[in-house]
Design an enzyme around this catalytic site. Structure first.
Site, short mmCIF file in Angstrom:
data_model
loop_
_atom_site.label_atom_id
_atom_site.label_comp_id
_atom_site.label_asym_id
_atom_site.label_seq_id
_atom_site.Cartn_x
_atom_site.Cartn_y
_atom_site.Cartn_z
CG ASP A 37 -2.27 1.15 1.37
OD1 ASP A 37 -2.14 2.22 0.68
OD2 ASP A 37 -3.76 0.07 1.18
CB VAL B 101 0.27 -1.90 -6.48
CG1 VAL B 101 -1.20 -1.16 -7.35
CG2 VAL B 101 0.56 -3.35 -7.13
CG ASN C 270 3.04 -3.48 -12.29
OD1 ASN C 270 4.09 -3.96 -12.85
ND2 ASN C 270 3.04 -2.54 -11.96
CE1 TYR D 248 -12.71 2.49 -7.97
CE2 TYR D 248 -15.18 2.13 -8.51
CZ TYR D 248 -13.84 1.64 -7.89
OH TYR D 248 -14.55 0.57 -6.59
CE1 TYR E 68 -0.18 -11.69 -16.73
CE2 TYR E 68 -1.46 -10.04 -18.42
CZ TYR E 68 -0.30 -10.48 -17.00
OH TYR E 68 0.83 -9.67 -17.29
NE ARG F 127 -16.34 4.94 0.10
CZ ARG F 127 -15.66 3.74 -0.06
NH1 ARG F 127 -16.00 2.77 -0.63
NH2 ARG F 127 -14.71 3.92 0.84
#
Length: 327
Positions: free
Chosen positions: A39, A65, A107, A153, A167, A194
């Site tokens: 993270d 990441v 990744n 998003y 994949y 939210r």
């Protein structure tokens, strides 16, 4: 932890310091599983990990990441949750959201593929956009505005799903896609924008509760413990998905605000504010596949879940007040 035809001893969780990711990390450790959390703390928080930071079977790698997954040694499962997830966050970090959905997913998939691990993509009900089909089942392709304010998003997750399937079908990587519907519970951030944490924070403070539009848009709210159980059921199964994970109980945003006001014993007024662009009208998952393929269904009702969440926010607010007095 036992998976489909394998023992899962070591798990990598990207976005593991976030709301859902941290609950997954804690749950995995209670099952005796070694956990590696990746993270960059863009929206995650170290305090979500708590005592895990001193656990020798837990490793925190502070890394984006999107720039790599520097994990050495064997890996049995990769849970890819890294991404800003609230409208306020991905409006603030649009490039980062698109990058983690593309480069970050690549990744994480590469890590799973080279280690022979199963890979789980935490996708979202937002891939359905403002749906023209109700409830939403996995075979619905969605109604998404590709250039609207929510598109960074929505499209990042849709691309991540396509990459995951590529994949799976081309390289034979063991993958599963879960589409998470609205999830709530302890460790949500007050300021993430939210509806539920906003309503709780406002009600506890005695401030006006701000409902978007007329509050007639619907959502299906799944308590965090149920979402975690659904994710782990999919991760340890063999179905490639996509699989909806959510609570099919549907309620309006206005109803949600009123329930929270009641639970908070608040007399704060409900006020109506401008509704965000492309805010979906309807949200309710068809979870038939999750029931049949995973044997999963939510068990925490909305009133019980709201009570637990309100109690957590209230306790934290009292602790913060005592800390300010002590200073």
């Amino acid at each position: 932890m036992q998976g489909h035809n394998r023992v899962i001893e070591r798990v990598v969780v990207t976005g593991g310091a976030g709301f859902i990711g941290s609950h997954l990390c804690h749950r995995l450790r209670t099952l005796g599983t070694t956990v590696v959390c990746i993270d960059n703390m863009l929206t995650g928080r170290p305090e979500n990990l708590g005592a895990l930071l001193d656990d020798p079977q837990f490793t925190l790698i502070r890394q984006d990441v999107s720039e790599g997954c520097d994990v050495q040694g064997p890996v049995d499962l990769v849970l890819h949750l890294a991404s800003p997830a609230s409208p306020r966050d991905y409006a603030r970090y649009p490039i980062e959201t698109l990058t983690v959905g593309s480069h970050g997913t690549l990744n994480a998939l590469d890590l799973a593929h080279r280690t022979g691990a199963r890979f789980l993509l935490a996708s979202t009900s937002e891939v359905y956009g403002s749906p023209l089909v109700h409830p939403q089942s996995e075979d619905y392709w969605g109604n998404v505005n590709p250039i609207g304010p929510r598109s960074v998003y929505d499209e990042a997750k849709r691309y991540a799903e396509a990459l995951t399937m590529a994949y799976h079908t081309t390289l034979g990587t063991d993958t599963v896609i879960v589409r998470l519907f609205n999830t709530y519970g302890p460790r949500m951030r007050d300021e993430d924008g939210r509806a539920l944490p906003t309503f709780v924070t406002q009600a506890l403070a005695g401030e006006p509760i701000t409902v978007a539009g007329e509050g007639l848009q619907t959502r299906s709210m799944c308590y965090i413990d149920d979402t975690v159980a659904g994710i782990l059921a999919a991760a340890t199964g063999s179905h490639p998905g996509p699989i909806n994970i959510g609570n099919p109980t549907e309620l309006t945003i206005l109803d949600l605000a009123e329930r929270i006001r009641t639970k908070c014993a608040s007399s704060a007024p409900i006020v109506f504010v401008e509704r965000p662009v492309d805010d979906p009208d309807l949200r309710r998952p068809d979870i038939s596949l999750a029931r049949s393929a995973l044997g999963w269904r939510p068990s925490v009702g909305i009133d019980e879940g709201i009570t637990r969440t309100v109690n957590w926010f209230a306790t934290r607010s009292r602790q913060s007040s005592r800390a300010r007095v002590a200073i």
